[in-house]
Write an enzyme that holds these catalytic residues in place. Structure first.
Site, short mmCIF file in Angstrom:
data_model
loop_
_atom_site.label_atom_id
_atom_site.label_comp_id
_atom_site.label_asym_id
_atom_site.label_seq_id
_atom_site.Cartn_x
_atom_site.Cartn_y
_atom_site.Cartn_z
N ALA A 166 0.92 -1.31 0.02
CA ALA A 166 0.11 0.00 -0.05
C ALA A 166 0.85 1.27 0.10
CB ALA A 166 -0.95 0.17 1.38
N ALA A 222 0.44 5.52 0.69
CA ALA A 222 -0.41 6.68 1.05
C ALA A 222 0.36 7.97 1.07
CB ALA A 222 -0.72 6.21 2.42
N SER A 223 -0.18 8.86 1.69
CA SER A 223 -0.02 10.21 1.72
C SER A 223 1.40 10.55 2.02
CB SER A 223 -0.84 11.07 2.29
OG SER A 223 -0.98 10.75 3.70
N GLN A 233 4.80 4.33 2.64
CA GLN A 233 4.18 3.24 1.91
C GLN A 233 4.30 2.16 2.76
OE1 GLN A 233 6.11 3.59 -1.92
NE2 GLN A 233 7.57 1.93 -1.36
N VAL A 234 3.83 1.03 2.52
CA VAL A 234 3.65 -0.22 3.61
C VAL A 234 4.17 -1.34 2.81
CG1 VAL A 234 2.27 -1.63 5.05
CG2 VAL A 234 1.78 0.72 4.93
N LYS A 291 5.80 0.31 7.70
CA LYS A 291 5.72 1.62 7.15
C LYS A 291 7.05 2.48 6.99
CE LYS A 291 1.74 4.09 8.34
NZ LYS A 291 1.03 5.11 9.21
N ASP A 342 -8.60 10.05 11.15
CA ASP A 342 -8.55 9.77 9.45
C ASP A 342 -9.52 8.63 9.28
OD1 ASP A 342 -7.35 10.13 7.29
OD2 ASP A 342 -5.46 9.31 7.44
#
Length: 474
Positions: A131, A133-134, A137-138, A152, A281
């Site tokens: 994944a 994200a902002s 990443q994971v 992460k 969030d």
């Protein structure tokens, strides 16, 4: 793909393609009309092209631009359907995926933060991100003790990029406004900018996640992964399988949608009461639907999106919660005034509602409003709390957004005179965002049950016992 662009001039140039692209596509649309295509077809194609470019630019930039896109995505329920359709797919992509950071950059961060021998910490490490994200990443990995973990990794330069993007986006707020008609985009961007520094601090995120994991460790409804290791730009947590909430939104059964909605509402209101923290969030990418036997590190087997008749019924599903980078610290839980105002509004006590709003600063001292008009403004919004169960729909959300946004509406005129105290900004945004997700789910939820269980002030306090009853019995 190149590394995350960090120079302000580079990122500003990319962001500038959004308003320039809007203008260019308008010219393209005019040409298509002259060429004989119908206005309806041209408009649909124009919106699809705009959505595609929005995802491409915001996704490539990550940072604050990506965060802005995620924030917009939870409000798509308020869009008129003819606009929402083309944007929905592109904005949903922002919740789950973004162009990945190069492997060499990931390794460089791990060397810097975990040491030259970082690979010895892992039995396995998947270089392909699961994944993005902002701000990071994971990657899926196996920790040296055999646990499946999520690693992460923060993008280098993410802090600078976040603040730069949001500053630039605020300058384009007027042009971005049409994405969500009736919503004032600039305050949303300002509020996001005020919060990003906390999200960059993985120590704060680890602290918040540990608090939730400890509190919900034996919970039958909510699963929070344990923190395994925390560094400055690296956070390792237990891996959690499950069906992403975005998939439940797009293809879930009625049972799955309702259960996911109920648990989402339960987590929203129970979290502050149990941990003193509000998960701030609530976009679909941060939630998973799990079978009852699954937990952190467990299997997602047993849930097939769209499959009817899962063994164990709706109660077999649990809600997995990820990403505690943004939280609101509420040591006493949610403020009593929220529950008190809801209770007195539902009772029809306009003066009591108005007095509490004035005391808390929702109505400034220099403004004098009609209490009955304030109550009339509030009642449609709080309709889901007035009944045992309420079905959240996109049409209901659009109706509320239209009522408040229409300049000709009395609700719009009154709403402009109300004030939102700074301490309530995040609570307000989280509540609206959660309602947006419930509408995306089209979930039927017993919201009142959750308020009675977890929201301070919603239930009237029992009258104090003065001893009269005991004396009567004697």
């Amino acid at each position: 793909m190149s590394d995350l662009p960090r120079k302000a001039v580079t990122r500003t140039a990319k962001l500038a393609t959004l308003p320039l692209g809007f203008a260019g596509r308008a010219t393209w649309g005019l040409g298509k009309r002259i060429g004989g295509k119908s206005a309806e077809i041209v408009t649909r194609e124009l919106q699809q092209r705009t959505a595609d470019q929005l995802f491409k630019v915001l996704g490539e930039l990550k940072g604050g631009a990506m965060k802005f896109g995620q924030a917009l995505s939870v409000f798509e329920s308020a869009l008129p359907e003819e606009i929402a359709g083309p944007y929905r797919a592109a904005l949903t992509k922002l919740q789950e995926a973004a162009p990945p950071m190069p492997t060499r950059t990931v390794h460089a961060v791990l060397v810097e933060r975990l040491g030259e021998e970082w690979r010895e910490l892992f039995v396995e490490f998947d270089d392909k991100p699961s994944a993005a994200a902002s701000i990071g990443q994971v990657h899926r990995a196996v920790w040296h003790d055999g646990r499946a973990v999520a690693v992460k990794v923060q993008y280098p330069g993410a802090g600078e990029a976040l603040l730069s993007d949001l500053t630039q986006l605020s300058r384009f707020a007027r042009l971005l406004g049409p994405l969500i008609p009736g919503m004032d985009i600039k305050p949303l961007i300002t509020e996001l900018r005020d919060r990003v520094s906390e999200e960059l601090d993985y120590a704060l995120e680890a602290e918040a996640q540990r608090a939730h994991a400890a509190e919900f460790a034996d919970d039958p409804d909510v699963v929070v992964p344990e923190v395994v290791h925390q560094g400055e730009q690296v956070l390792v947590t237990e891996w959690m399988e499950g069906v992403p909430l975005a998939e439940v939104i797009s293809g879930g059964t009625r049972e799955q949608r309702d259960r996911a909605g109920q648990l989402l509402a339960r987590f929203l209101f129970s979290g502050p009461a149990r941990t003193g923290l509000l998960h701030a969030d609530p976009h679909p990418g941060n939630f998973r639907l799990l079978p009852a036997a699954a937990g952190a590190g467990g299997s997602g087997a047993g849930i097939e999106v769209g499959a009817e008749g899962e063994e164990g019924g709706a109660g077999a599903f649990r809600l997995g919660v990820l990403d505690f980078g943004t939280v609101d610290r509420l040591p006493g839980g949610l403020p009593d005034i929220i529950g008190e105002a809801l209770r007195t509004a539902l009772a029809g006590d306009a003066q009591a509602v108005y007095d509490r709003l004035c005391e808390e600063g929702f109505v400034k001292g220099s403004i004098d409003l009609d209490p009955d008009a304030v109550l009339e403004y509030l009642l449609p919004i709080i309709e889901p709390t007035a009944v045992e169960e309420f079905t959240f729909t996109r049409s209901w959300m659009r109706e509320q957004a239209t009522r408040i946004a229409d300049p000709r509406s009395p609700a719009h005129q009154l709403g402009k005179q109300l004030n939102l105290p700074p301490s309530y900004l995040l609570i307000h945004r989280v509540t609206l965002s959660t309602i947006g997700v419930l509408c995306q789910l089209n979930a039927t939820v017993g919201l009142r049950e959750e308020l009675e269980s977890w929201l301070p002030g919603f239930l009237a306090k029992p009258a104090p016992d003065d001893g009269a009853g005991i004396e009567a019995e004697v």
